[in-house]
Design a protein around this motif. Structure first.
Motif, mmCIF file in Angstrom:
data_model
loop_
_atom_site.group_PDB
_atom_site.id
_atom_site.type_symbol
_atom_site.label_atom_id
_atom_site.label_comp_id
_atom_site.label_asym_id
_atom_site.label_seq_id
_atom_site.Cartn_x
_atom_site.Cartn_y
_atom_site.Cartn_z
ATOM 1 N N GLY A 199 -10.310 2.757 -7.547
ATOM 2 C CA GLY A 199 -11.669 2.432 -7.141
ATOM 3 C C GLY A 199 -11.853 2.531 -5.637
ATOM 4 O O GLY A 199 -12.884 3.014 -5.146
ATOM 5 N N GLU A 200 -10.854 2.084 -4.889
ATOM 6 C CA GLU A 200 -10.920 2.192 -3.430
ATOM 7 C C GLU A 200 -11.025 3.651 -2.988
ATOM 8 O O GLU A 200 -11.766 3.979 -2.046
ATOM 9 N N LEU A 201 -10.283 4.538 -3.633
ATOM 10 C CA LEU A 201 -10.340 5.951 -3.271
ATOM 11 C C LEU A 201 -11.739 6.517 -3.442
ATOM 12 O O LEU A 201 -12.157 7.412 -2.706
ATOM 13 N N PHE A 202 -12.487 5.977 -4.407
ATOM 14 C CA PHE A 202 -13.866 6.417 -4.630
ATOM 15 C C PHE A 202 -14.870 5.634 -3.777
ATOM 16 O O PHE A 202 -16.071 5.842 -3.917
ATOM 17 N N GLY A 203 -14.383 4.751 -2.918
ATOM 18 C CA GLY A 203 -15.274 4.064 -1.991
ATOM 19 C C GLY A 203 -15.498 2.595 -2.244
ATOM 20 O O GLY A 203 -16.203 1.929 -1.480
#
Length: 294
Positions: free
Chosen positions: A143-147
Motif C-alpha cells: 500500500g505504501e508503494l502505491f502512495g
C-alpha cells in the motif's frame, strides 16, 4: 509472504474478483472508480488491468514494478469528486472522494489483502499466525508503494482484523444500484457472455469459489442464492484445490505446472474476450450507463 501467496495461481485468479465484489459495498470507492474509468461497462477488462498492475509489483522486476506504480500514480492524480446522490446514512449526496485520501487508500489495501488471505486459507493451506502477520506487513508495504501513508493502516494484523471485521458488520456498507449490478457480474451471479464447455464448467467453478468465500452478509446484500446445493459444490471445490496443493507430486506434470506462476496470461484472455464482445456490439454488461466514464 506476499510473493509466496500471490504466486499461487488459484489465488491470483480469484482474489481480485472477490476484492472488487466486497469492495463495492463502500460507495466512495465504487463511485470514485466508476466515474473515472474507461472500462465502466467492461468490468473484466478493468479487473485484468488492475490484476496485471498488482502482479507487476508483487512478482515483477524492479523496472516492471516502477512502471506499474508510475502509471497508477498518473491515473489516480485527477481522481476526485463527490457522490451524485445519497448512498446510505453515512454517505449523503455531495460527500467528497479522492484517490489520494489516505483512508480510501487503506480500504483499497484492506479489501485486497483480506481477499488474498481468505483465498489462500481456503484453497492452498491455512496460514500460521507468523505467516499471517508477515503477509499483512507485506501488504502494508505494498500500500505504501502505491502512495498510502503507513499511519493509515493498523500496526498489526490483529489490529487490522478487529477494524476490518467491525467495518464489515457496521451500517456503513451500502451498494449503489450500479455497484450491485457490476458486483453480480464479477461474482458470476449474472453471466456476462456465454461460454463453451469445458471453459464454461471451469469458470463456473471459479465463480462458485468466489461466491462461497464471501461473508454471508455480502451475499445477502447482492441477493445471491446460496443453499445446500451451492454450499456442497463449493466445499467440494475447496477440498479438491487444497488436496492438489498439499500433494502436487500426485498430479500429472501438465497440471502440476499450472499451480504456481503469474496469472497475467489468464487476465489477458478474459479481457480479450470482453473486448471482442464490445467490438461486435454486444456489451459485456448491459444496463451500465457509460456516459460519464473517462
Amino acid at each position: 509472504m506476499a510473493r509466496r501467496v500471490m504466486r499461487k495461481r488459484i489465488v491470483g485468479l480469484t482474489y481480485g474478483q472477490r476484492a472488487l465484489v466486497v469492495g463495492a459495498v463502500n460507495p466512495l470507492l465504487y463511485v470514485g472508480t466508476a466515474e473515472n474509468t474507461a472500462h465502466r461497462a467492461t468490468p473484466y477488462t478493468r479487473l485484468a488491468l488492475t490484476g496485471r498492475l498488482f502482479e507487476a509489483v508483487f512478482l515483477g522486476t524492479r523496472d516492471e514494478a516502477d512502471r506499474a506504480l508510475a502509471y497508477t500514480a498518473r491515473r489516480h492524480a485527477p481522481v476526485r469528486g463527490a457522490l451524485p446522490e445519497d448512498a446510505g446514512a453515512h454517505h449523503p449526496a455531495g460527500t467528497a472522494y479522492s484517490a489520494n485520501d489516505p483512508h480510501l487508500m487503506f480500504l483499497t489495501m484492506a479489501f485486497t489483502f483480506d481477499s488474498a488471505e481468505v483465498m489462500y486459507d481456503l484453497l492452498v493451506h491455512r496460514l500460521t499466525d507468523g505467516e499471517r502477520e508477515g503477509l499483512y506487513q507485506d501488504y502494508v508495504r505494498w500500500g505504501e508503494l502505491f502512495g498510502m501513508p503507513r499511519s493509515a493502516a493498523p500496526a498489526s494484523y490483529r489490529g487490522f482484523r478487529a477494524y476490518f471485521d467491525g467495518y464489515l458488520a457496521s451500517d456503513q456498507l451500502f451498494l449503489t444500484e450500479e455497484a450491485k449490478l457490476v458486483g453480480s457480474y464479477l461474482a458470476g451471479q449474472r453471466v456476462p457472455y456465454p461460454q463453451r464447455p469445458p471453459l464454461q464448467q471451469l469458470t463456473s467453478g471459479f465463480f462458485l469459489m468466489v461466491q462461497g468465500s464471501l461473508p454471508p452478509r455480502i451475499r445477502e446484500m447482492y441477493g445471491m442464492r446460496w443453499g445446500l446445493r451451492e454450499e456442497a459444490g463449493y466445499r467440494a471445490l475447496v477440498r479438491a484445490a487444497r488436496a492438489a496443493h498439499l500433494r502436487p507430486p500426485l498430479l500429472p506434470p501438465v497440471l502440476r505446472t499450472t499451480l504456481a506462476g503469474p496469472s497475467a496470461p489468464m487476465y489477458k484472455l478474459v479481457s480479450k474476450r470482453e473486448q471482442q464482445l464490445v467490438r461486435t456490439g454486444r456489451p459485456s454488461m448491459p444496463g451500465v450507463d457509460t456516459r460519464n466514464s473517462a
